[in-house]
Design an enzyme around this catalytic site. Structure first.
Site, mmCIF file in Angstrom:
data_model
loop_
_atom_site.group_PDB
_atom_site.id
_atom_site.type_symbol
_atom_site.label_atom_id
_atom_site.label_comp_id
_atom_site.label_asym_id
_atom_site.label_seq_id
_atom_site.Cartn_x
_atom_site.Cartn_y
_atom_site.Cartn_z
ATOM 1 N N ASP A 142 -86.099 52.444 81.712
ATOM 2 C CA ASP A 142 -85.473 51.258 81.138
ATOM 3 C C ASP A 142 -86.505 50.133 81.219
ATOM 4 O O ASP A 142 -86.861 49.690 82.319
ATOM 5 C CB ASP A 142 -84.216 50.902 81.944
ATOM 6 C CG ASP A 142 -83.505 49.677 81.368
ATOM 7 O OD1 ASP A 142 -84.097 48.960 80.537
ATOM 8 O OD2 ASP A 142 -82.353 49.433 81.769
ATOM 9 N N VAL A 143 -86.988 49.684 80.076
ATOM 10 C CA VAL A 143 -88.084 48.700 80.092
ATOM 11 C C VAL A 143 -87.641 47.336 80.619
ATOM 12 O O VAL A 143 -88.480 46.477 80.888
ATOM 13 C CB VAL A 143 -88.769 48.539 78.701
ATOM 14 C CG1 VAL A 143 -89.349 49.858 78.211
ATOM 15 C CG2 VAL A 143 -87.831 47.917 77.685
ATOM 16 N N TYR A 164 -84.464 37.926 67.385
ATOM 17 C CA TYR A 164 -85.386 39.016 67.047
ATOM 18 C C TYR A 164 -86.660 38.458 66.402
ATOM 19 O O TYR A 164 -87.772 38.841 66.757
ATOM 20 C CB TYR A 164 -84.680 40.000 66.108
ATOM 21 C CG TYR A 164 -85.522 41.197 65.723
ATOM 22 C CD1 TYR A 164 -85.585 42.318 66.553
ATOM 23 C CD2 TYR A 164 -86.244 41.219 64.535
ATOM 24 C CE1 TYR A 164 -86.354 43.425 66.208
ATOM 25 C CE2 TYR A 164 -87.017 42.320 64.176
ATOM 26 C CZ TYR A 164 -87.065 43.430 65.013
ATOM 27 O OH TYR A 164 -87.829 44.523 64.663
ATOM 28 N N THR A 177 -84.317 53.543 59.753
ATOM 29 C CA THR A 177 -83.991 54.032 61.103
ATOM 30 C C THR A 177 -82.589 53.542 61.433
ATOM 31 O O THR A 177 -81.985 52.810 60.642
ATOM 32 C CB THR A 177 -84.948 53.437 62.167
ATOM 33 O OG1 THR A 177 -84.721 52.031 62.242
ATOM 34 C CG2 THR A 177 -86.411 53.708 61.873
ATOM 35 N N TRP A 222 -95.153 37.672 49.383
ATOM 36 C CA TRP A 222 -94.433 36.619 48.671
ATOM 37 C C TRP A 222 -93.687 35.745 49.644
ATOM 38 O O TRP A 222 -93.175 36.234 50.641
ATOM 39 C CB TRP A 222 -93.436 37.240 47.675
ATOM 40 C CG TRP A 222 -94.120 37.832 46.485
ATOM 41 C CD1 TRP A 222 -95.312 37.453 45.955
ATOM 42 C CD2 TRP A 222 -93.643 38.916 45.672
ATOM 43 N NE1 TRP A 222 -95.609 38.214 44.860
ATOM 44 C CE2 TRP A 222 -94.607 39.126 44.660
ATOM 45 C CE3 TRP A 222 -92.504 39.717 45.685
ATOM 46 C CZ2 TRP A 222 -94.457 40.099 43.670
ATOM 47 C CZ3 TRP A 222 -92.364 40.691 44.723
ATOM 48 C CH2 TRP A 222 -93.338 40.882 43.724
HETATM 49 P P1 NDP Z 1 -84.120 52.306 66.901
HETATM 50 O O1 NDP Z 1 -82.948 51.425 67.193
HETATM 51 O O2 NDP Z 1 -83.934 53.480 66.021
HETATM 52 O O3 NDP Z 1 -84.780 52.814 68.284
HETATM 53 C C1 NDP Z 1 -84.955 51.926 69.342
HETATM 54 C C2 NDP Z 1 -85.560 52.682 70.509
HETATM 55 O O4 NDP Z 1 -85.727 51.758 71.603
HETATM 56 C C3 NDP Z 1 -84.670 53.816 71.006
HETATM 57 O O5 NDP Z 1 -85.485 54.931 71.235
HETATM 58 C C4 NDP Z 1 -84.105 53.282 72.322
HETATM 59 O O6 NDP Z 1 -83.902 54.372 73.241
HETATM 60 C C5 NDP Z 1 -85.238 52.370 72.787
HETATM 61 N N1 NDP Z 1 -84.804 51.334 73.724
HETATM 62 C C6 NDP Z 1 -83.914 50.323 73.510
HETATM 63 N N2 NDP Z 1 -83.731 49.626 74.651
HETATM 64 C C7 NDP Z 1 -84.532 50.195 75.587
HETATM 65 C C8 NDP Z 1 -84.776 49.921 76.963
HETATM 66 N N3 NDP Z 1 -84.139 48.930 77.606
HETATM 67 N N4 NDP Z 1 -85.655 50.714 77.631
HETATM 68 C C9 NDP Z 1 -86.292 51.734 76.993
HETATM 69 N N5 NDP Z 1 -86.105 52.034 75.690
HETATM 70 C C10 NDP Z 1 -85.217 51.267 75.012
HETATM 71 O O7 NDP Z 1 -85.242 51.305 66.326
HETATM 72 P P2 NDP Z 1 -86.493 51.545 65.351
HETATM 73 O O8 NDP Z 1 -87.045 52.904 65.510
HETATM 74 O O9 NDP Z 1 -86.119 51.040 64.016
HETATM 75 O O10 NDP Z 1 -87.506 50.469 65.970
HETATM 76 C C11 NDP Z 1 -88.595 50.807 66.811
HETATM 77 C C12 NDP Z 1 -89.488 49.573 66.934
HETATM 78 O O11 NDP Z 1 -89.944 49.211 65.637
HETATM 79 C C13 NDP Z 1 -88.762 48.344 67.490
HETATM 80 O O12 NDP Z 1 -89.640 47.594 68.309
HETATM 81 C C14 NDP Z 1 -88.419 47.561 66.238
HETATM 82 O O13 NDP Z 1 -88.247 46.183 66.512
HETATM 83 C C15 NDP Z 1 -89.644 47.844 65.384
HETATM 84 N N6 NDP Z 1 -89.477 47.637 63.950
HETATM 85 C C16 NDP Z 1 -88.560 48.360 63.232
HETATM 86 C C17 NDP Z 1 -88.455 48.148 61.860
HETATM 87 C C18 NDP Z 1 -87.490 48.928 61.007
HETATM 88 O O14 NDP Z 1 -87.356 48.584 59.822
HETATM 89 N N7 NDP Z 1 -86.830 49.945 61.514
HETATM 90 C C19 NDP Z 1 -89.280 47.147 61.166
HETATM 91 C C20 NDP Z 1 -90.209 46.457 62.023
HETATM 92 C C21 NDP Z 1 -90.281 46.701 63.356
HETATM 93 P P3 NDP Z 1 -82.713 54.375 74.370
HETATM 94 O O15 NDP Z 1 -81.522 53.716 73.754
HETATM 95 O O16 NDP Z 1 -82.531 55.821 74.720
HETATM 96 O O17 NDP Z 1 -83.289 53.583 75.520
#
Ligand code: NDP
Length: 250
Positions: A63-64, A157, A192, A250
């Site tokens: 857990d980060v 965010y 996602t 843009w």
């Molecule tokens: P998801 O919601 O699909 O995945 C989020 C991930 O973060 C999960 O694996 C979750 O795992 C993990 N997570 C959340 N809280 C914690 C925590 N406290 N400790 C450890 N792990 C944690 O998101 P995306 O794949 O879409 O996003 C991934 C990254 O990309 C993020 O930083 C997001 O901001 C960024 N991003 C995404 C975009 C998009 O369009 N999808 C665009 C730009 C950036 P678990 O719950 O098991 O802990």
């Protein structure tokens, strides 16, 4: 060494926070295909183990937002695989809502993961990298750190991702003399669980506003991540690589 050899990560130990779904899952697969020994570091351990099994990776419940959990992850990875060569700070959360309606707990939750979590993981793993005089950190930023998304508001965010970009520069400057590179990857809209990119109410702003007129699939970001994680980007630090189909033009 050929140009493609510089993208190889054979034998490197790579930790991906939030590597059990979405972009993190894709990043873990990409690193693994490039030869790295990958660690999935997220909270849902059952899901992480499924992904780890599929990729030949290992899963360490993390857990980060919890310093003890991050330290325990580093200890366990170091004992099992050796010191960390690549850290991908990918874990992130997002809530939508206009500024005047954002509850304090949502503001805090976003900062706890996106900024404090990234800071905590970077310092914990970074201390080991600085001591060894080698390492690469890739932070996952966002187009939201550059522009304000429409039509949904998400002030916490957006601010958190701008902080990720500037913290990337700050750590890069500080740790360059120690052989540690720090860059950020800033994706645009990617399909996602976090980004419901195919919902009709978002089409006008998320798709039609983008020069390429489409969203990305997570797989399209994997090669950029490998570039930043490998010697292919050996002279690059403190940069934010924007991969957004032209959205921020843009
Ligand atoms: P998801 O919601 O699909 O995945 C989020 C991930 O973060 C999960 O694996 C979750 O795992 C993990 N997570 C959340 N809280 C914690 C925590 N406290 N400790 C450890 N792990 C944690 O998101 P995306 O794949 O879409 O996003 C991934 C990254 O990309 C993020 O930083 C997001 O901001 C960024 N991003 C995404 C975009 C998009 O369009 N999808 C665009 C730009 C950036 P678990 O719950 O098991 O802990």
């Amino acid at each position: 060494m050929t140009v493609l050899d510089s993208f190889r990560l054979d034998g490197k130990v790579a930790v991906v926070t939030g590597g059990n779904r979405g972009l993190g899952h894709t990043f873990a697969r990409a690193l693994s295909e490039a030869g790295a020994r990958v660690v999935i570091a997220a909270r849902d351990q059952a899901r992480s183990e499924r992904v780890a099994g599929e990729l030949g990776a290992i899963a360490v419940a993390t857990d980060v937002t919890d310093s003890a959990s991050v330290s325990a992850m580093l200890e366990s990875v170091t004992a099992e695989l050796g010191p960390v060569d690549v850290l991908v700070n990918n874990a992130g959360v997002c809530f939508h809502g206009p500024a005047l309606e954002v509850p304090d707990r949502e503001w805090r939750a976003v900062w706890d993961v996106n900024v404090d979590g990234l800071w905590r993981c970077s310092r914990t793993v970074g201390a080991q990298m600085v001591e060894r005089g080698a390492g690469v950190i890739v932070n996952i930023g966002s187009l939201s750190g550059i522009v304000v998304n429409r039509p949904q508001m998400q002030p916490a965010y957006n601010a958190s991702k701008a902080a990720v970009h500037q913290l990337t520069r700050s750590l890069a400057a500080e740790w360059a003399p120690f052989g540690v590179r720090v860059n950020a990857l800033a994706p645009g809209y990617v399909k996602t669980e976090m980004a419901p990119v195919d919902r009709p109410e978002f089409r006008r702003h998320w798709i039609e506003d983008a020069p390429m007129q489409r969203y990305a699939l997570p797989e399209e970001l994997g090669p950029s991540l490998v570039y930043l994680a490998s010697d292919a980007s050996s002279f690059m630090t403190g940069s934010v690589l924007v991969i957004d189909g032209g959205y921020t033009l843009w």
